[in-house]
Motif scaffolding. Structure first.
Motif, PDB file in Angstrom:
ATOM      1  N   ILE A  16      12.454  37.548  16.876  1.00  0.00           N
ATOM      2  CA  ILE A  16      13.559  37.856  17.791  1.00  0.00           C
ATOM      3  C   ILE A  16      14.065  36.575  18.444  1.00  0.00           C
ATOM      4  CG2 ILE A  16      14.138  38.986  19.986  1.00  0.00           C
ATOM      5  CD1 ILE A  16      12.160  41.257  19.050  1.00  0.00           C
ATOM      6  N   ASP A  19      16.218  34.783  16.222  1.00  0.00           N
ATOM      7  CA  ASP A  19      17.320  35.620  15.737  1.00  0.00           C
ATOM      8  C   ASP A  19      17.191  35.913  14.237  1.00  0.00           C
ATOM      9  OD1 ASP A  19      19.584  37.179  16.246  1.00  0.00           O
ATOM     10  OD2 ASP A  19      20.931  35.576  15.583  1.00  0.00           O
ATOM     11  N   LYS A  21      16.550  38.647  11.572  1.00  0.00           N
ATOM     12  CA  LYS A  21      16.766  40.082  11.604  1.00  0.00           C
ATOM     13  C   LYS A  21      15.922  40.892  10.613  1.00  0.00           C
ATOM     14  CE  LYS A  21      21.082  39.831  13.899  1.00  0.00           C
ATOM     15  NZ  LYS A  21      20.580  38.964  14.920  1.00  0.00           N
ATOM     16  N   SER A  22      15.317  40.233   9.626  1.00  0.00           N
ATOM     17  CA  SER A  22      14.573  40.999   8.621  1.00  0.00           C
ATOM     18  C   SER A  22      13.412  40.187   8.057  1.00  0.00           C
ATOM     19  CB  SER A  22      15.502  41.398   7.476  1.00  0.00           C
ATOM     20  OG  SER A  22      15.901  40.250   6.743  1.00  0.00           O
ATOM     21  N   GLU A  25      14.721  37.825   5.400  1.00  0.00           N
ATOM     22  CA  GLU A  25      15.261  36.580   5.956  1.00  0.00           C
ATOM     23  C   GLU A  25      14.126  35.638   6.366  1.00  0.00           C
ATOM     24  OE1 GLU A  25      18.286  35.046   9.498  1.00  0.00           O
ATOM     25  OE2 GLU A  25      17.786  37.181   9.370  1.00  0.00           O
TER      26      GLU A  25
END
Length: 74
Positions: A16, A19, A21-22, A25
């Motif tokens: 988080i 940043d 998101k998955s 990633e």
């Protein structure tokens, strides 16, 4: 009996903070495979090499990202 597992909360918090998101990633950016990351988040005991690589990318201390978990007895 106890075992040591990756601290899912610290990994997800670092995701988080960066940043991310998955898991896909995170895998692409860190160089650690998606299945291995899923294993860590699912409670597997981390292997040193890949876990350190993941922690290094997330800028978290690998020693503080492992928690002791009691194993359930049968």
């Amino acid at each position: 009996m106890s075992k040591y597992v990756a601290d899912e909360k610290s990994i997800r918090k670092a995701m988080i903070d960066k940043d991310i998101k998955s898991i896909a990633e995170l895998s692409r950016l860190s160089g650690v495979s998606k299945p291995k990351i899923h294993e860590y988040l699912g409670g597997d005991t981390p292997l040193a090499t890949t876990f350190v690589r993941l922690c290094r990318y997330l800028e978290i201390d690998p020693n503080k990202s492992v928690v002791k978990q009691k194993e359930e007895t049968s």
